[in-house]
Design a protein around this motif. Structure first.
Motif, short mmCIF file in Angstrom:
data_model
loop_
_atom_site.label_atom_id
_atom_site.label_comp_id
_atom_site.label_asym_id
_atom_site.label_seq_id
_atom_site.Cartn_x
_atom_site.Cartn_y
_atom_site.Cartn_z
N THR A 431 6.52 9.15 -6.45
CA THR A 431 6.34 7.88 -5.74
C THR A 431 5.05 7.20 -6.19
O THR A 431 3.99 7.81 -6.24
N THR A 432 5.16 5.92 -6.54
CA THR A 432 3.98 5.14 -6.89
C THR A 432 3.88 3.96 -5.93
O THR A 432 4.87 3.52 -5.36
N GLY A 433 2.67 3.45 -5.77
CA GLY A 433 2.48 2.35 -4.84
C GLY A 433 2.53 2.83 -3.39
O GLY A 433 2.47 4.03 -3.11
N VAL A 434 2.64 1.88 -2.47
CA VAL A 434 2.67 2.19 -1.04
C VAL A 434 3.90 1.54 -0.43
O VAL A 434 3.90 0.34 -0.14
N PRO A 435 5.00 2.30 -0.26
CA PRO A 435 6.21 1.72 0.33
C PRO A 435 5.95 1.13 1.71
O PRO A 435 5.18 1.67 2.51
N GLU A 436 6.58 0.00 1.99
CA GLU A 436 6.35 -0.73 3.25
C GLU A 436 6.68 0.12 4.47
O GLU A 436 6.00 0.03 5.51
N GLU A 437 7.71 0.98 4.36
CA GLU A 437 8.12 1.77 5.53
C GLU A 437 7.09 2.81 5.95
O GLU A 437 7.21 3.40 7.02
N TRP A 438 6.10 3.05 5.13
CA TRP A 438 5.07 4.00 5.53
C TRP A 438 4.13 3.42 6.58
O TRP A 438 3.41 4.17 7.24
N GLY A 439 4.08 2.11 6.69
CA GLY A 439 3.25 1.50 7.72
C GLY A 439 1.79 1.32 7.37
O GLY A 439 0.97 1.08 8.27
N PHE A 440 1.44 1.39 6.13
CA PHE A 440 0.05 1.21 5.72
C PHE A 440 -0.27 -0.28 5.58
O PHE A 440 0.59 -1.11 5.31
N LYS A 441 -1.55 -0.59 5.75
CA LYS A 441 -2.05 -1.95 5.55
C LYS A 441 -3.23 -1.89 4.58
O LYS A 441 -4.16 -1.10 4.76
N LYS A 442 -3.20 -2.76 3.56
CA LYS A 442 -4.30 -2.80 2.60
C LYS A 442 -5.51 -3.46 3.23
O LYS A 442 -5.42 -4.55 3.80
N ILE A 443 -6.67 -2.79 3.13
CA ILE A 443 -7.88 -3.33 3.74
C ILE A 443 -8.98 -3.64 2.73
O ILE A 443 -9.95 -4.33 3.06
N ALA A 444 -8.84 -3.15 1.49
CA ALA A 444 -9.90 -3.43 0.51
C ALA A 444 -9.41 -3.15 -0.88
O ALA A 444 -8.52 -2.33 -1.10
N SER A 445 -9.99 -3.87 -1.84
CA SER A 445 -9.82 -3.59 -3.27
C SER A 445 -11.22 -3.55 -3.86
O SER A 445 -11.94 -4.55 -3.80
N ILE A 446 -11.61 -2.41 -4.38
CA ILE A 446 -13.01 -2.23 -4.76
C ILE A 446 -13.13 -1.78 -6.21
O ILE A 446 -12.18 -1.26 -6.78
#
Length: 446
Positions: A431-446
């Motif tokens: 698995t790559t990326g963050v599937p939407e069904e996991w419920g994660f929210k992006k908070i930063a890109s550093i």
């Protein structure tokens, strides 16, 4: 008085230059010059019969035609492209000539066609009848968007020369060993072979595939079943019935964000001979996923059921990136080879890499058969190691080990979070990326 009429016959002997028919295959590749959005290297590769070879100046042929003419879109004036390598013997009575030229495109955006119309295709091709218009011309073209979705674009590249022969009543296979340096996905299809004139689009001629039997002329079909794998690109002809010379055209499409942004056409010849020979056997690993920053090791097996000598080669982008294939055990009719690829952090991408393997029996003889197999290798991003979270008065302080410290290819890391009340994430290794069904929210890109 009798009149005497004297007739004087003047015989005019025209000096005729006889051109040998010789073209077997051709294709055009396009490479962007690094740092430029308007300069591109055009590479025309031509394969020709060295028995009657006008391209490489053999005694029975005509001097090499250098430079060649290519055309950009529908421009009436030709672009002259010089030969940089001539007379490269690539086996099976075939020579390769490479023409290259850097050209400037008027605009950094838009779509373009590069076209070439070669003269004097090999005569006697079974699936091209002499009644067909322009039967001996060989037309290939490459289409590409300069900057697809605001990212640079290069055409697919091919690493395996089209020189393998086939034999009646057995299986013929071939793979062009194509890859895309931009990471675009590739698809493959067989199209009608083409002829054309100068800058015009090609006219479709001949049978769509040489195994097809034409209702109008059954003699142009070679029998059997011929197809191409749309994802992996291997051509399989099982099994031709009629010996002779055939041509096919392979169209390699490149896709980005679900849209086609280019294609390359390779017109190539398949010579089928009436010889009793079976292809070698080849065993490779199952398709796999591997993390960037690790080393992928595997064993490749090749053998021949009739105890003939066997040889093994590999091609594709992993080889260009340093993958090696070392034979460590060999007998007359079998071998075992070690495959090893040290994968860099910057090699992670969405599309799988393909390593192409080619086994040949009787490798040093004029009669031999080949077998191709492809290994899909998906490279996922290296794991972030030793992640720790410490609560303080400001919130939560997160630390982790330096990420791929020896790589300059990583531009950023993304930080995501989710509620602890949600269920457990079932993580598949590939698995790559963050599937939407996991419920994660992006908070930063550093």
């Amino acid at each position: 008085m009798k009149k005497l009429f004297v007739f004087i016959f003047i015989t005019v002997i025209a000096s005729i230059e006889v051109y040998a028919v010789h073209l077997r295959a051709a294709n055009i590749e396009v490479e962007r010059i690094p740092g430029s959005n308007t300069e591109y290297l055009i590479r025309l590769t031509v394969f020709s019969d060295d028995d009657t070879d006008a391209y490489n100046g053999t005694a029975s042929g005509v001097e090499v035609v250098d430079p060649q003419e290519i055309y950009l879109n529908n421009e009436p004036n030709a672009i002259l492209i010089p030969a940089i390598q001539k007379g490269i013997n690539v086996g099976n009575n075939t020579n390769k000539t490479i023409f290259e030229k850097v050209i400037s495109i008027p605009s950094p955006n838009g779509k373009f066609f590069i076209k070439w119309n070669g003269q004097l295709r090999n005569e006697g091709i079974i699936n091209i009848t002499t009644a067909t218009a322009i039967p001996y011309e060989l037309f290939v073209e490459t289409f590409f968007f300069l900057n697809g979705f605001d990212a640079p674009n290069n055409s697919p590249r091919m690493t395996i020369d089209p020189v393998d022969k086939g034999y009646v009543n057995t299986v013929y296979t071939y793979n062009s060993g194509a890859y895309d340096v931009d990471g675009d996905s590739l698809s493959y299809e067989l199209i009608n072979i083409q002829a054309g004139s100068k800058n015009s689009s090609g006219a479709l001629i001949g049978a769509d595939i040489p195994s097809a039997v034409s209702p109008a002329n059954p003699a142009i079909g070679g029998g059997g079943s011929l197809s191409i794998d749309p994802v992996r690109g291997t051509v399989t002809w099982d099994s031709p019935r009629l010996p002779g010379e055939y041509n096919i055209a392979i169209k390699i499409n490149e896709w980005r964000n679900g849209l086609r942004i280019g294609y390359v056409i390779r017109d190539m010849q398949i010579i089928i001979e009436d010889t009793d020979l079976e292809p070698p056997m080849l065993k490779i690993p199952n398709d796999t996923c591997v993390a960037a920053g690790t080393v992928l090791d595997a064993e490749i097996f090749a053998w021949d059921v009739n105890n003939d000598q066997v040889a093994l080669e590999h091609y594709g982008l992993p080889k260009e990136k340093g993958a090696s294939l070392t034979v460590n055990k060999i007998t007359l009719d079998s071998l075992v080879a070690d495959y090893s690829w040290a994968i860099n952090c910057g090699d992670a991408r969405q599309q799988p890499y393909f390593s192409y393997f080619k086994a040949s029996n009787n490798p040093n003889k004029s009669y031999r058969l080949t077998t191709y197999k492809e290994w899909a290798i998906t490279v996922i991003g290296a794991a972030v190691e030793n992640v720790n979270a410490t609560e303080n008065t400001q919130g939560v302080n997160i630390t982790w080990d330096a990420y791929c410290p020896n790589s300059t290819d990583i531009s950023s890391l993304e930080v995501w979070r989710r509620s602890c009340d949600l269920g457990t994430v079932k993580l598949d290794y590939c698995t790559t990326g963050v599937p939407e069904e996991w419920g994660f929210k992006k908070i930063a890109s550093i």
